[in-house]
Scaffold this active site. Structure first.
Site, short mmCIF file in Angstrom:
data_model
loop_
_atom_site.label_atom_id
_atom_site.label_comp_id
_atom_site.label_asym_id
_atom_site.label_seq_id
_atom_site.Cartn_x
_atom_site.Cartn_y
_atom_site.Cartn_z
N HIS A 250 0.84 -1.20 0.00
CA HIS A 250 0.00 0.00 0.00
C HIS A 250 0.88 1.26 0.00
CE1 HIS A 250 -3.30 2.72 1.35
NE2 HIS A 250 -2.30 3.30 1.96
N GLU A 251 1.87 1.29 0.90
CA GLU A 251 2.77 2.45 0.98
C GLU A 251 3.54 2.62 -0.33
OE1 GLU A 251 2.64 4.63 3.33
OE2 GLU A 251 1.22 3.42 4.47
N HIS B 81 1.67 4.41 -2.96
CA HIS B 81 1.71 5.87 -2.90
C HIS B 81 2.90 6.42 -3.69
CE1 HIS B 81 -1.66 6.55 -0.34
NE2 HIS B 81 -1.16 5.91 0.70
N GLU C 171 -5.76 7.03 -1.20
CA GLU C 171 -5.78 5.82 -0.36
C GLU C 171 -6.43 4.65 -1.10
OE1 GLU C 171 -4.08 5.47 2.31
OE2 GLU C 171 -3.52 7.58 2.22
N ASP D 182 -4.63 1.19 -2.10
CA ASP D 182 -5.21 -0.11 -1.72
C ASP D 182 -5.31 -1.03 -2.93
OD1 ASP D 182 -5.45 0.45 0.93
OD2 ASP D 182 -7.62 0.80 0.93
ZN LIG Z 1 -2.05 5.28 2.51
#
Ligand SMILES: [Zn+2]
Length: 416
Positions: free
Chosen positions: A279-280, A283, A359, A363
């Protein structure tokens, strides 16, 4: 614009933003409390009733403390501006024996000290009241105080030279000083990015290389699969202060490091750690971090241009309760940073919306590159460990939350 028109605009915006903040908090507390005794159907098998109740009580306690803090901040803001506090400080620093810039730096430090002192009881109540009551706190009063002193020292070491540079540019760089100030501000941001992982963060925590094992192998395989170069995987002793877990990236360019809180590694299985990191990573790969930095850069340029215009407008000073002080750029700087949040508050829902969209995208990236199921399991554990509410008030959440509510996030992942 006249001084009294600007005063009316300021007081109006302040009253509306405070009323909005209180109304949203009131709705949020009511919404959460009314749903305290039943776990939402979608989570019935994942979260037990005691954990759900704890999350509700924790949310209510934190929201109430936030309301008290907002009231205190508003009172101080009014006292400093229309109440004449800043005018008194300006008059007082006018008679200091040292010259132009020294007086302004003194003034800025005094106002920073005042706002710091106002926030202190709330920070203390959060850590030693709420966090203790809900069993999250692991920090001691000695460590809390040391952190506070270190924070003040770092703020002074980094903040005062920056403020001095800004004041000098405002005075000496001509009508386009704000463009120079913006260049300096951007350079300062890069300096912070470089100093944070290597100098600042190690003052507060110990960082050790991530130990070999299943979690490390999975994480390294994920990084290789996504073509992500980094300067090392680290574990941070977050457990010294709190039981909340997290994972983050620091540094930039090739000097990026990945940091896991020890509390996160203790709680999650290797495939859940992998999903959280994916997930990170999302980004970064989807350029969210870069986009956010570009937005920040654009906003700071616009704000500095606005400051340049306001600093030259007598109504700006008088409308906020201070006599115009064209020879004291520190006064305009302070008034600007005191008044600005009152107006930018209304942009919060846009910023939250933008962040929540990122976000969802991150995901989805994790679902593709790791596993949606593992991410759901990790999120459920993290939401439970953080006692984050599953039932926020929708309006409150839309306004304030940078992350989508758990239920919405997990519902999307369940079908991914
Ligand atoms: Zn996040």
């Amino acid at each position: 614009m006249t001084a009294s028109a600007f005063a009316v605009l300021f007081v109006g915006a302040l009253a509306v933003s405070l009323a909005l903040r209180l109304w949203l908090a009131y709705r949020h507390v009511g919404h959460v409390a009314a749903r305290r005794d039943a776990v939402p159907a979608a989570f019935a098998e994942r979260i037990a009733l005691p954990a759900h109740r704890k999350a509700a009580d924790y949310t209510v306690a934190r929201t109430r403390l936030g309301v008290a803090e907002a009231l205190a901040e508003t009172a101080v803001l009014v006292a400093l501006t229309l109440g004449g506090g800043l005018a008194a400080l300006v008059a007082w620093t006018d008679i200091l024996p040292f010259g132009g810039m020294g007086r302004d730096l003194f003034l800025i430090a005094a106002v920073a000290l005042i706002s710091g002192v106002v926030g202190l009881p709330f920070s203390y109540a959060q850590t030693f009241g709420i966090e203790v009551r809900f069993g999250f706190n692991r920090t001691t009063r000695a460590l809390w105080l040391t952190d506070l002193l270190k924070g003040i020292l770092i703020g002074a070491v980094l903040g005062l030279p920056l403020a001095a540079l800004m004041l000098w540019l405002m005075r000496a760089a001509g009508p386009l000083w704000w463009i120079w100030a913006w260049t300096a501000w951007i350079a300062f941001q890069f300096l912070l990015l470089a100093l944070y992982p290597t100098v600042i963060a190690p003052l507060f925590n110990r960082f050790s290389p991530m130990p070999a094992g299943a979690a490390r192998d999975t994480v390294e395989a994920l990084l290789a699969r996504c073509g992500f170069a980094n300067r090392g995987l680290y574990v941070m002793d977050g457990s010294r202060r709190s039981s909340h877990g997290n994972a983050f990236f620091t540094g930039f360019g090739r000097a990026k490091r990945i940091v896991f809180f020890d509390t996160l590694l203790e709680r999650l299985t290797p495939d859940e750690v992998e999903a959280v990191l994916a997930h990170e990573l999302g980004h970064f790969k989807l350029k969210h971090v870069l986009k956010r930095m570009l937005w920040m850069a654009a906003f700071s340029l616009a704000f500095l241009a606005l400051l340049a215009w306001l600093a030259a407008s007598p109504w700006f000073y008088e409308g906020l309760g201070v006599p115009p002080a064209p020879d004291r750029p520190g006064v305009a700087l302070l008034l600007f940073f005191l008044a600005l949040p009152v107006f930018t508050f209304f942009l919060a829902p846009l910023s939250s919306l933008y962040s929540r969209r990122h976000e969802f995208e991150a995901d989805l990236f994790a679902a593709k590159n790791a596993s949606a199921r593992s991410l759901v399991r990790a999120l459920v554990k993290l939401y439970e460990d953080d006692a984050a509410t599953l039932t926020p008030d929708p309006l409150y959440s839309a306004f304030h939350d940078s992350h989508p509510p758990a239920a919405v996030r997990i519902a999307r992942l369940d079908v991914a």
